[in-house]
Design a protein around this motif. Structure first.
Motif, PDB file in Angstrom:
ATOM      1  N   VAL A   1      93.389  15.234   6.077  1.00 24.81           N
ATOM      2  CA  VAL A   1      94.203  15.369   4.866  1.00 24.81           C
ATOM      3  C   VAL A   1      93.565  16.358   3.900  1.00 24.81           C
ATOM      4  O   VAL A   1      94.246  17.198   3.297  1.00 24.81           O
ATOM      5  N   GLY A   2      92.240  16.288   3.744  1.00 25.25           N
ATOM      6  CA  GLY A   2      91.560  17.180   2.811  1.00 25.25           C
ATOM      7  C   GLY A   2      91.648  18.638   3.202  1.00 25.25           C
ATOM      8  O   GLY A   2      91.492  19.514   2.339  1.00 25.25           O
ATOM      9  N   SER A   3      91.879  18.920   4.463  1.00 23.33           N
ATOM     10  CA  SER A   3      91.974  20.321   4.890  1.00 23.33           C
ATOM     11  C   SER A   3      93.203  21.016   4.317  1.00 23.33           C
ATOM     12  O   SER A   3      93.280  22.249   4.333  1.00 23.33           O
ATOM     13  N   PHE A   4      94.161  20.246   3.786  1.00 24.16           N
ATOM     14  CA  PHE A   4      95.369  20.836   3.206  1.00 24.16           C
ATOM     15  C   PHE A   4      95.230  21.106   1.703  1.00 24.16           C
ATOM     16  O   PHE A   4      96.078  21.775   1.132  1.00 24.16           O
ATOM     17  N   PHE A   5      94.189  20.566   1.076  1.00 24.09           N
ATOM     18  CA  PHE A   5      94.038  20.733  -0.366  1.00 24.09           C
ATOM     19  C   PHE A   5      93.473  22.114  -0.672  1.00 24.09           C
ATOM     20  O   PHE A   5      92.422  22.497  -0.163  1.00 24.09           O
ATOM     21  N   ARG A   6      94.169  22.845  -1.539  1.00 31.79           N
ATOM     22  CA  ARG A   6      93.722  24.180  -1.935  1.00 31.79           C
ATOM     23  C   ARG A   6      92.842  24.143  -3.175  1.00 31.79           C
ATOM     24  O   ARG A   6      92.131  25.106  -3.453  1.00 31.79           O
ATOM     25  N   THR A   7      92.927  23.066  -3.937  1.00 27.52           N
ATOM     26  CA  THR A   7      92.084  22.881  -5.112  1.00 27.52           C
ATOM     27  C   THR A   7      91.592  21.439  -5.128  1.00 27.52           C
ATOM     28  O   THR A   7      92.186  20.554  -4.502  1.00 27.52           O
ATOM     29  N   ARG A   8      90.524  21.177  -5.871  1.00 25.53           N
ATOM     30  CA  ARG A   8      89.981  19.825  -5.928  1.00 25.53           C
ATOM     31  C   ARG A   8      90.898  18.873  -6.684  1.00 25.53           C
ATOM     32  O   ARG A   8      90.885  17.666  -6.453  1.00 25.53           O
ATOM     33  N   GLU A   9      91.710  19.399  -7.624  1.00 27.19           N
ATOM     34  CA  GLU A   9      92.609  18.533  -8.387  1.00 27.19           C
ATOM     35  C   GLU A   9      93.667  17.866  -7.525  1.00 27.19           C
ATOM     36  O   GLU A   9      94.144  16.785  -7.857  1.00 27.19           O
ATOM     37  N   ARG A  10      94.038  18.516  -6.417  1.00 27.46           N
ATOM     38  CA  ARG A  10      95.062  17.942  -5.544  1.00 27.46           C
ATOM     39  C   ARG A  10      94.609  16.600  -4.971  1.00 27.46           C
ATOM     40  O   ARG A  10      95.424  15.711  -4.749  1.00 27.46           O
TER      41      ARG A  10
ATOM     42  N   GLY B   1      88.288  15.150  -0.312  1.00 24.64           N
ATOM     43  CA  GLY B   1      89.264  16.128  -0.780  1.00 24.64           C
ATOM     44  C   GLY B   1      88.721  17.018  -1.883  1.00 24.64           C
ATOM     45  O   GLY B   1      89.024  18.216  -1.933  1.00 24.64           O
ATOM     46  N   VAL B   2      87.912  16.436  -2.776  1.00 23.04           N
ATOM     47  CA  VAL B   2      87.320  17.218  -3.863  1.00 23.04           C
ATOM     48  C   VAL B   2      86.399  18.300  -3.306  1.00 23.04           C
ATOM     49  O   VAL B   2      86.454  19.474  -3.716  1.00 23.04           O
ATOM     50  N   LEU B   3      85.540  17.930  -2.353  1.00 27.23           N
ATOM     51  CA  LEU B   3      84.602  18.900  -1.794  1.00 27.23           C
ATOM     52  C   LEU B   3      85.311  19.976  -0.967  1.00 27.23           C
ATOM     53  O   LEU B   3      85.025  21.170  -1.108  1.00 27.23           O
ATOM     54  N   LEU B   4      86.232  19.556  -0.119  1.00 29.70           N
ATOM     55  CA  LEU B   4      86.941  20.539   0.707  1.00 29.70           C
ATOM     56  C   LEU B   4      87.843  21.423  -0.136  1.00 29.70           C
ATOM     57  O   LEU B   4      87.901  22.646   0.067  1.00 29.70           O
ATOM     58  N   GLY B   5      88.561  20.819  -1.092  1.00 34.20           N
ATOM     59  CA  GLY B   5      89.435  21.613  -1.950  1.00 34.20           C
ATOM     60  C   GLY B   5      88.669  22.585  -2.815  1.00 34.20           C
ATOM     61  O   GLY B   5      89.082  23.738  -3.002  1.00 34.20           O
ATOM     62  N   GLY B   6      87.528  22.141  -3.357  1.00 34.61           N
ATOM     63  CA  GLY B   6      86.711  23.035  -4.171  1.00 34.61           C
ATOM     64  C   GLY B   6      86.145  24.182  -3.372  1.00 34.61           C
ATOM     65  O   GLY B   6      86.105  25.328  -3.845  1.00 34.61           O
ATOM     66  N   ARG B   7      85.688  23.899  -2.141  1.00 32.08           N
ATOM     67  CA  ARG B   7      85.141  24.962  -1.293  1.00 32.08           C
ATOM     68  C   ARG B   7      86.222  25.951  -0.890  1.00 32.08           C
ATOM     69  O   ARG B   7      85.994  27.176  -0.878  1.00 32.08           O
ATOM     70  N   ARG B   8      87.420  25.453  -0.600  1.00 30.05           N
ATOM     71  CA  ARG B   8      88.508  26.356  -0.208  1.00 30.05           C
ATOM     72  C   ARG B   8      88.926  27.234  -1.377  1.00 30.05           C
ATOM     73  O   ARG B   8      89.271  28.412  -1.191  1.00 30.05           O
ATOM     74  N   LEU B   9      88.892  26.695  -2.581  1.00 34.77           N
ATOM     75  CA  LEU B   9      89.247  27.485  -3.765  1.00 34.77           C
ATOM     76  C   LEU B   9      88.258  28.631  -3.957  1.00 34.77           C
ATOM     77  O   LEU B   9      88.647  29.748  -4.323  1.00 34.77           O
ATOM     78  N   VAL B  10      86.972  28.353  -3.708  1.00 34.60           N
ATOM     79  CA  VAL B  10      85.953  29.397  -3.866  1.00 34.60           C
ATOM     80  C   VAL B  10      86.110  30.486  -2.806  1.00 34.60           C
ATOM     81  O   VAL B  10      86.050  31.682  -3.112  1.00 34.60           O
ATOM     82  N   LEU B  11      86.340  30.076  -1.556  1.00 35.74           N
ATOM     83  CA  LEU B  11      86.451  31.045  -0.468  1.00 35.74           C
ATOM     84  C   LEU B  11      87.789  31.777  -0.465  1.00 35.74           C
ATOM     85  O   LEU B  11      87.881  32.912  -0.005  1.00 35.74           O
ATOM     86  N   GLY B  12      88.822  31.086  -0.937  1.00 35.93           N
ATOM     87  CA  GLY B  12      90.149  31.700  -0.943  1.00 35.93           C
ATOM     88  C   GLY B  12      90.813  31.746   0.404  1.00 35.93           C
ATOM     89  O   GLY B  12      91.722  32.559   0.631  1.00 35.93           O
TER      90      GLY B  12
END
Length: 375
Positions: free
Chosen positions: A275-284, A199-210
């Protein structure tokens, strides 16, 4: 195939280069393996405070007091004047139990009358209360048998009981917290840290890409293999090295553990990607996954029997990899179960792998492909 291996290397590098991911997926697993079992090293609770209210003030009551104070589990910390004062100290957290020795205890024993003792426990901590009440009750039972010898001097020897109960624990040979809890919690720690890292990696990457993450199939396969290798390291670190160092039951069915553990980690990775595909930030990842740890452990029915759990919760628990995974690994490692005996868990994990694998593909796979292969 080369793209899969390239994605696998990129995933492992992403974990190593991300301080949050490496701490959660590797550092936390190793640290927990030393610090978490340390709390259960002595297996059973010891030296728990007990209050004694002595209303008899006789030689018999003083002998009983000495027996209670000699217990390893309990330690007499005070003798309040009455039950009300003892109860106030119990409610204040100064003691875990109260033993009330009523007046005329010695007289009733000598006259052959049934003597009564009152035992009260603090229910705020069920584990402590259970050990205090059980140990003190055993001591009182031993005291009662000795009192019967005194009564026999006046009334004749009592008849010996026709049946004697001998208890021998089968699997939890030390009858302690550690042997019962740590092996199951170890699998939960691996599951939760793996999910958190994904979740940390996917959420962090999604935050960067937007935007929502999308990967081609070789990239997604390499990611899953990378996460799976990390998960297998944590799982067998606990099942092998930690169980050996901490001297917990281990080594029951190594080949079964290899098969079942691989299936458990594979289902966990698929679940984590979905589950990680739904996280928009790593904190989630930290917020949601940490909050579910205790419910997941109880839903696994390792410390709470499934027959006492509402049926809807039992059905819901079958959708979680932890339910089958924890029971599977405990049975294979600690109980030397055969694959046939854990076939239900194996089949359930295989179904969950297919289910969450399909859902992860739906959430993360791009049919047209993408050039992004880095997390």
């Amino acid at each position: 195939m080369s793209r899969i291996w390239h994605s696998l290397r990129q995933t492992l590098l992403a974990v190593l280069c991300d301080r949050y991911a490496i701490v959660v997926m590797v550092g936390a697993v190793i640290l927990y393996s030393f610090f978490y079992p340390a709390a259960y090293r002595h297996q059973v609770a010891g030296n728990l405070p007990v209050l004694v209210v002595d209303e008899d003030h006789s030689a018999t009551s003083r002998e009983l007091l000495r027996k209670l104070d000699s217990l390893r589990v309990a330690h007499v910390v005070g003798q309040p004047a009455d039950l009300q004062e003892a109860r106030a100290q119990l409610e204040a957290g100064h003691a875990e139990g109260i033993v009330l020795i009523p007046a005329n205890l010695e007289r009733d024993i000598l006259r052959g009358h049934p003597a009564k003792l009152v035992l009260l426990g603090n229910g705020a901590y069920l584990g402590r209360a259970s050990w205090v009440l059980g140990s003190v009750a055993d001591a009182l039972g031993a005291f009662g048998r000795e009192a019967a010898v005194t009564q026999a001097a006046f009334m004749g020897a009592p008849q010996a009981p026709p049946v004697t109960l001998v208890q021998r624990p089968l699997f939890n040979t030390q009858e302690g917290y550690g042997s019962a809890i740590v092996p199951g919690v170890a699998e939960l720690i691996v599951h939760q840290t793996l999910l958190m890292g994904i979740g940390v990696l996917l959420g962090g990457r999604r935050l960067v890409l937007g935007r929502r993450l999308q990967f081609d199939l070789p990239t997604l396969t390499g990611m899953a293999l990378g996460f799976g290798l990390i998960g297998l390291f944590g799982l067998f670190w606990y099942a092998g090295f930690t169980a050996w160092v901490q001297d917990y039951p281990r080594g029951g069915n190594p080949l079964g553990q290899l098969l079942g553990g691989t299936l458990f980690i594979a289902a966990t990775v698929a679940f984590g990607l979905f589950v990680g595909s739904f996280f928009r930030t790593r904190e989630r990842a930290f917020q949601y996954i940490i909050a579910t740890s205790i419910p997941l452990f109880f839903l696994a029915s390792l410390s709470w029997p499934a027959v006492m759990t509402p049926r809807p919760l039992v059905w819901l628990a079958q959708l979680l990899p932890t339910t089958s995974g924890i029971n599977l690994m405990v049975r294979l490692n600690q109980m030397d179960a055969s694959l046939a005996e854990v076939s239900h868990e194996l089949i359930t994990l295989a179904v969950l792998l297919v289910l969450y694998g399909a859902l992860a593909l739906w959430r993360l796979h791009s049919p047209k492909g993408t050039k992004e292969i880095k997390l």
